[in-house]
Design a protein around this motif. Structure first.
Motif, PDB file in Angstrom:
ATOM      1  N   ASP A  48      18.593   9.347  59.214  1.00 49.51           N
ATOM      2  CA  ASP A  48      19.027   9.624  60.638  1.00 49.51           C
ATOM      3  C   ASP A  48      17.713  10.058  61.437  1.00 49.51           C
ATOM      4  O   ASP A  48      17.490  10.037  62.425  1.00 49.51           O
ATOM      5  CB  ASP A  48      19.793  10.770  60.517  1.00 49.51           C
ATOM      6  CG  ASP A  48      19.336  12.027  59.735  1.00 49.51           C
ATOM      7  OD1 ASP A  48      18.373  11.709  58.992  1.00 49.51           O
ATOM      8  OD2 ASP A  48      20.180  12.990  59.586  1.00 49.51           O
ATOM      9  N   HIS A  49      16.632  10.591  60.605  1.00 54.09           N
ATOM     10  CA  HIS A  49      15.330  10.543  61.273  1.00 54.09           C
ATOM     11  C   HIS A  49      14.712   9.551  61.986  1.00 54.09           C
ATOM     12  O   HIS A  49      14.342   9.480  63.176  1.00 54.09           O
ATOM     13  CB  HIS A  49      14.335  11.280  60.335  1.00 54.09           C
ATOM     14  CG  HIS A  49      12.851  11.509  60.816  1.00 54.09           C
ATOM     15  ND1 HIS A  49      11.921  10.485  60.946  1.00 54.09           N
ATOM     16  CD2 HIS A  49      12.558  12.733  61.101  1.00 54.09           C
ATOM     17  CE1 HIS A  49      10.831  10.965  61.477  1.00 54.09           C
ATOM     18  NE2 HIS A  49      11.029  12.194  61.433  1.00 54.09           N
ATOM     19  N   ARG A  50      14.702   8.221  61.369  1.00 54.57           N
ATOM     20  CA  ARG A  50      14.321   7.289  62.083  1.00 54.57           C
ATOM     21  C   ARG A  50      15.207   6.633  63.101  1.00 54.57           C
ATOM     22  O   ARG A  50      14.707   6.323  64.112  1.00 54.57           O
ATOM     23  CB  ARG A  50      14.360   6.067  60.792  1.00 54.57           C
ATOM     24  CG  ARG A  50      13.802   4.567  61.434  1.00 54.57           C
ATOM     25  CD  ARG A  50      12.211   4.690  61.447  1.00 54.57           C
ATOM     26  NE  ARG A  50      11.667   3.256  61.664  1.00 54.57           N
ATOM     27  CZ  ARG A  50      11.151   2.682  60.744  1.00 54.57           C
ATOM     28  NH1 ARG A  50      11.238   3.310  59.490  1.00 54.57           N
ATOM     29  NH2 ARG A  50      10.822   1.466  60.905  1.00 54.57           N
ATOM     30  N   LEU A  51      16.565   6.619  62.884  1.00 55.29           N
ATOM     31  CA  LEU A  51      17.357   6.618  63.905  1.00 55.29           C
ATOM     32  C   LEU A  51      17.364   7.446  65.157  1.00 55.29           C
ATOM     33  O   LEU A  51      17.340   7.110  66.153  1.00 55.29           O
ATOM     34  CB  LEU A  51      18.935   6.731  63.469  1.00 55.29           C
ATOM     35  CG  LEU A  51      19.951   6.628  64.370  1.00 55.29           C
ATOM     36  CD1 LEU A  51      20.107   4.991  65.009  1.00 55.29           C
ATOM     37  CD2 LEU A  51      21.401   6.624  63.798  1.00 55.29           C
ATOM     38  N   ALA A  52      16.883   8.767  64.975  1.00 50.78           N
ATOM     39  CA  ALA A  52      16.784   9.640  65.983  1.00 50.78           C
ATOM     40  C   ALA A  52      15.557   9.311  66.749  1.00 50.78           C
ATOM     41  O   ALA A  52      15.556   9.175  68.055  1.00 50.78           O
ATOM     42  CB  ALA A  52      16.508  11.131  65.571  1.00 50.78           C
ATOM     43  N   GLN A  53      14.597   8.765  66.058  1.00 56.82           N
ATOM     44  CA  GLN A  53      13.160   8.303  66.749  1.00 56.82           C
ATOM     45  C   GLN A  53      13.472   7.137  67.786  1.00 56.82           C
ATOM     46  O   GLN A  53      13.260   7.065  68.819  1.00 56.82           O
ATOM     47  CB  GLN A  53      12.225   7.752  65.852  1.00 56.82           C
ATOM     48  CG  GLN A  53      11.332   8.833  65.023  1.00 56.82           C
ATOM     49  CD  GLN A  53      10.234   8.284  64.327  1.00 56.82           C
ATOM     50  OE1 GLN A  53      10.343   7.031  63.922  1.00 56.82           O
ATOM     51  NE2 GLN A  53       9.181   9.008  64.092  1.00 56.82           N
ATOM     52  N   GLU A  54      14.350   6.198  67.169  1.00 57.41           N
ATOM     53  CA  GLU A  54      14.609   4.910  67.856  1.00 57.41           C
ATOM     54  C   GLU A  54      15.534   5.255  69.183  1.00 57.41           C
ATOM     55  O   GLU A  54      15.644   4.814  70.349  1.00 57.41           O
ATOM     56  CB  GLU A  54      15.199   3.783  67.123  1.00 57.41           C
ATOM     57  CG  GLU A  54      14.159   3.674  66.079  1.00 57.41           C
ATOM     58  CD  GLU A  54      14.562   2.122  65.207  1.00 57.41           C
ATOM     59  OE1 GLU A  54      15.525   1.509  65.533  1.00 57.41           O
ATOM     60  OE2 GLU A  54      13.616   2.152  64.298  1.00 57.41           O
ATOM     61  N   LEU A  55      16.469   6.200  69.077  1.00 56.79           N
ATOM     62  CA  LEU A  55      17.250   6.686  69.894  1.00 56.79           C
ATOM     63  C   LEU A  55      16.550   7.325  71.143  1.00 56.79           C
ATOM     64  O   LEU A  55      16.777   7.078  72.354  1.00 56.79           O
ATOM     65  CB  LEU A  55      18.378   7.924  69.773  1.00 56.79           C
ATOM     66  CG  LEU A  55      19.596   7.215  68.823  1.00 56.79           C
ATOM     67  CD1 LEU A  55      20.374   8.266  68.046  1.00 56.79           C
ATOM     68  CD2 LEU A  55      20.505   6.331  69.772  1.00 56.79           C
ATOM     69  N   LEU A  56      15.486   8.194  70.758  1.00 58.30           N
ATOM     70  CA  LEU A  56      14.517   8.881  71.733  1.00 58.30           C
ATOM     71  C   LEU A  56      13.763   7.618  72.405  1.00 58.30           C
ATOM     72  O   LEU A  56      13.554   7.880  73.472  1.00 58.30           O
ATOM     73  CB  LEU A  56      13.651   9.807  71.035  1.00 58.30           C
ATOM     74  CG  LEU A  56      12.871  10.607  71.985  1.00 58.30           C
ATOM     75  CD1 LEU A  56      13.452  11.236  73.122  1.00 58.30           C
ATOM     76  CD2 LEU A  56      11.782  11.635  70.939  1.00 58.30           C
TER      77      LEU A  56
END
Length: 871
Positions: free
Chosen positions: A245-253
């Motif tokens: 979810d850390h990587r996913l949050a980066q890509e959402l941002l």
């Protein structure tokens, strides 16, 4: 004790030289030599201590020294001249301004990393360097681009080696105030933040920083905000750091937050809203979801669109570039993780199941439990491309599951071969030669063919000078690396004579995943050692590269290589330099005579490092992969033969390493030493003019490389291609989509829905041909007639075409051409007859096939919808 807060106090520069901070914060200095020379002249010692960072230099100069500089008329005049030069560069019309009023007003370019300069370490490898070169060339051409990325608190890691040669990573924190950045603020000075709602009522906030890359603004989002919780503050901690979810949050941002940042920037500056959105790899794909959300939101779009309409509108103006040659290189998240993020208020009003469908691997061989970012990127973009001709072929095959029933050649993914920013990567001494001999600066696209007018002696002298610079830099870096590994100064006298400015120098530097085969050169250690120590034509190797922190296989490759280089018998001829970055590259590319690249074909998407070497007169020695597959011509280097398909891994590496050794032994090294070897000059003298003659064939290859590859590998050529082939058509499609309150988009979405519903019934019922003689000959005509059932669709909804060409043993067509059939007769009950006359244009085995595709003015490609009916 750790500081609870850190900040950088910037120097107050006296008014007479007040332009210096402006010159230091516009990153144009990183490729504009006169500006760099100006800063160097202010204090050469401090310039080196500041690692050639203008802002760090200004912070280090004392107030007294600044006052003295401001009182020096010559310094003031040179600062004023540099400031006027920058102003003219920023304001004067350039190539793009000649395209007329229909050219896109603004283009947004999203990338997870940008390699602009070593002073802004927001890159890990080729993707970031390519993105930086894209921005720089867009600036030089006057393209109204806006870059969008993330500001990582530690950037990518710094690399060092342990005593046993294992890669070690450190993550020095960056202070944005010490970087060439300005924070976006409201008129009252309040920092602007964008925010994304997260699950469980959390909020991800981000500041927006702007870097000026010449004429191009680069917006970088930074989640290190006090109002965020600890997890949210860490979203932008490291480039490609963490997972799940850390990587996913980066890509959402990056994607959704990036669109929000663009809206803020347009409001503050009056810049037109982007007409084209370019997604550089799948990491930024969520930008399409945010744009759909805006179009479905009545508070943003007064007459909001439905999902299908918003999707059609967003796709029209979106370009997607894939850099990935293997499925394993694509970001894929658990489907339920993506669902969890979107179940709340992240995209209110947007159906979650529609979002999930965009990334679904609902094709043969796909995994229904994952969300694929590249698949979403392709489904959200009407135009897509790979980054070399061969990579386009690979991409069409890799993603063919999205277009079932289509031949790979018909999958709608084109290619634009990457390029490199010439002023950044050409050594200043070669640039000076261009000014003296060609009468043009490298920034102005010199006629590189004039290199044939330069004498062999001048070319060879320059090449030795560049090689000597690399040797000096490598010795310094080698000594520092050994000291970090625990060696004492008393043990390191040998580093002062490591490498030799008169020995054939081969470079190898890139990321170190296993497919790039860093250690292929070690396949036969004894044979490599013999090459390094050859009495008449020795070679030396300068190697660099970082392995991803989680890639132990790549780290093991580095360890194996470094342990080989540690051998006292050969360590003066082969070195590994840790912490490969832009600063190292500036001496490495020009200083190498040969650039080595030996990936597993066809897993190199493009491989631009060899382009940078070629721009400096280096010859490439490479597997026929990436850009080399299309630009190798037999006189600009050497092609390493590859094993036959189906060969097992061990045999393949044996075959290809043996081919590499053979080329080095029998062609590369003897040709480099040329006539000098036969004259008995020995290992120390062959590259010195006047001691046995010059290697005329080698020098002719250098000239040929500069003359022919110079224009082809230029990022200016690349950006022009993007503008003409992708940006302008995407802008035109986007404008049509927005006309009259999205009337055309609504019509297109309704049409697509109807065609999809009816397509299962579309079929070719009968095909016949006539008019051909018993003994067909070139030039004769063949009439083709097809009866097609369309159901409720009308002939205007489809294109019926005949594809014809050579027929292979399996009846597969190749070397095909296509001819549209015209509608001839309405046969009733949804049946229609189409016909055409084609001329046989070739001898040998000849055949044809008939297909039906959807047709609409709003489609960029007839294969776009993935619908086809064949005979």
């Amino acid at each position: 004790m750790k500081a609870i807060r850190r900040f950088t106090v910037r120097t107050v520069v006296p008014a007479p030289i007040g332009a210096l901070p402006r010159l230091a914060t516009n990153l144009r200095w990183s490729w504009h030599l006169p500006t760099r020379q100006l800063f160097q002249s202010l204090d050469p010692v401090l310039w080196d201590e500041a690692r050639h960072d203008p802002l760090a230099l200004l912070a280090a100069i004392s107030r007294e020294k600044l006052q003295a500089l401001a009182a020096d008329p010559d310094v003031v005049a040179r600062v004023d001249d540099a400031d006027r030069n920058l102003a003219a560069y920023l304001e004067k019309p350039r190539w793009y301004q000649s395209l007329g009023v229909d050219a896109p007003k603004t283009i947004a370019y999203f990338s997870p990393e940008f390699g602009i300069s070593e002073v802004l370490p927001q890159y890990s490898g080729g993707l970031g360097i390519l993105a930086g070169d894209h921005l720089k060339s867009a600036s030089d051409l006057g393209v109204p681009l806006i870059g969008v990325g993330l500001l990582y608190q530690a950037g990518y890691f710094k690399q060092s080696l342990s005593q046993d040669a294992w890669q070690q990573e450190t993550y020095p924190l960056l202070d944005p105030d010490a970087l060439p950045l300005t924070q976006l603020r409201e008129e009252d000075g309040t920092p602007i933040q964008i925010s994304l709602p997260l699950p469980e009522g959390r909020v991800l906030r981000a500041n927006i920083w702007r870097a000026d890359v010449g004429r191009v603004p680069l917006l970088l989002l930074d989640s290190n905000v006090a109002a965020n919780d600890a997890a949210a503050r860490g979203v932008t901690d490291r480039l490609y750091g963490g997972g799940g979810d850390h990587r996913l949050a980066q890509e959402l941002l990056l994607g959704m937050g990036g669109v929000k940042a663009l809206r803020v920037h347009a409001r503050l500056t009056g810049t037109p809203e982007p007409e084209v959105f370019h997604t550089n790899e799948g990491h930024a794909g969520f930008l399409g979801i945010e744009r759909i959300r805006e179009l479905m939101d009545p508070s943003v779009t007064p007459d909001p669109l439905s999902w299908d309409e918003a999707l059609a509108a967003g796709r029209a103006s979106t370009v997607f570039t894939t850099h990935t040659p293997v499925p394993a290189g694509i970001d894929r998240f658990p489907r339920n993780m993506v669902e969890h993020f979107f179940a709340g208020e992240l995209a209110p009003g947007v159906p979650v199941e529609k979002i999930l469908a965009l990334g679904a691997e609902n094709y043969d061989g796909g995994n229904p439990e994952v969300f694929n970012m590249a698949v979403m990127g392709l489904r959200l973009a009407q135009r897509a491309n790979g980054v070399a001709k061969l990579h386009g072929v690979v991409s069409r095959e890799m993603f063919s599951g999205l277009w079932p029933g289509f031949d790979h050649d018909d999958v709608p993914i084109t290619s634009v071969t990457n390029g490199v920013h010439v002023p950044t990567w050409v050594d200043p001494r070669l640039a000076q030669l261009a000014r003296e001999k060609f009468g043009a600066d490298v920034l102005d696209g010199p006629d590189w063919a004039k290199v044939y007018d330069v004498s062999d002696g001048e070319v060879w002298e320059l090449r030795r000078l560049l090689r000597s610079t690399l040797v000096d830099d490598a010795r310094r870096r080698l000594r520092a690396s050994w000291k970090k590994r625990g060696a004492a100064d008393a043990q390191l006298a040998w580093t002062d004579s490591a490498l030799d400015p008169d020995v054939l120098t081969i470079g190898f530097a890139r990321r170190v995943p296993t497919y790039k085969r860093l250690t292929l050169m070690l396949r036969d250690p004894a044979r490599l050692k013999a090459l390094l120590l050859h009495p008449d034509h020795p070679i030396q190797l300068v190697i660099a590269g970082k392995s991803h922190p989680a890639d132990d296989a790549g780290k093991k490759m580095i360890q194996d290589l470094v342990q080989f280089t540690d051998d006292p018998e050969i360590r003066h001829r082969i070195v590994f330099l840790p912490n490969y970055d832009i600063a190292m590259a500036r001496t490495l590319f020009p200083g190498c005579d040969v650039w080595l690249n030996n990936p597993l074909r066809p897993l190199e998407a493009c491989g631009t490092s060899g382009m940078k070497a070629a721009l400096n007169g280096s010859l490439n020695l490479s597997v026929m992969d990436g850009w080399w597959d299309e630009l190798y011509d037999g006189e600009n280097g050497w092609a390493i033969p590859t094993a036959n398909r189906g060969t097992n891994d061990e045999q393949r590496d044996d075959i290809e390493s043996a081919a590499l050794y053979e080329l080095l032994e029998t062609q590369v090294a003897p040709r480099f030493y040329g006539d000098a070897v036969s004259a008995g000059a020995g290992a120390a003298g062959p590259s010195q003019p006047g001691r046995g003659g010059l290697p005329s064939h080698w020098i002719s290859m250098i000239k040929h490389t500069l003359a022919t590859l110079g224009p082809e590998v230029s990022a200016e050529r690349m950006v022009k291609e993007y503008v003409q082939r992708l940006y302008q058509p995407a802008a035109a499609s986007g404008r049509r989509a927005r006309e009259a309150g999205y009337a055309a988009t609504r019509d297109l979405a309704a049409w697509i829905g109807n065609v999809r519903n009816e397509w299962t019934g579309v079929r070719i019922e009968h095909v016949e041909s006539y008019g051909l003689a018993d003994d067909p000959q070139i030039g004769q005509s063949l009439r083709v007639r097809a009866n097609v059932y369309l159901g409720t669709l009308v002939p205007e909804d489809v294109t019926v075409s005949v594809s014809y060409g050579r027929v292979g043993d399996t009846d597969e067509l190749s070397d095909t051409r296509a001819l549209d059939l015209r509608h001839a007769i309405d046969l009733g009950d949804g049946r229609h007859q189409f016909e055409a006359e084609l001329v046989i244009d070739r001898s040998g085995s000849f055949g044809y096939g008939v297909q039906v595709l959807p047709r609409h003015a709003g489609l960029a490609d007839p294969a776009e919808l993935g619908l086809i009916a064949t005979a």
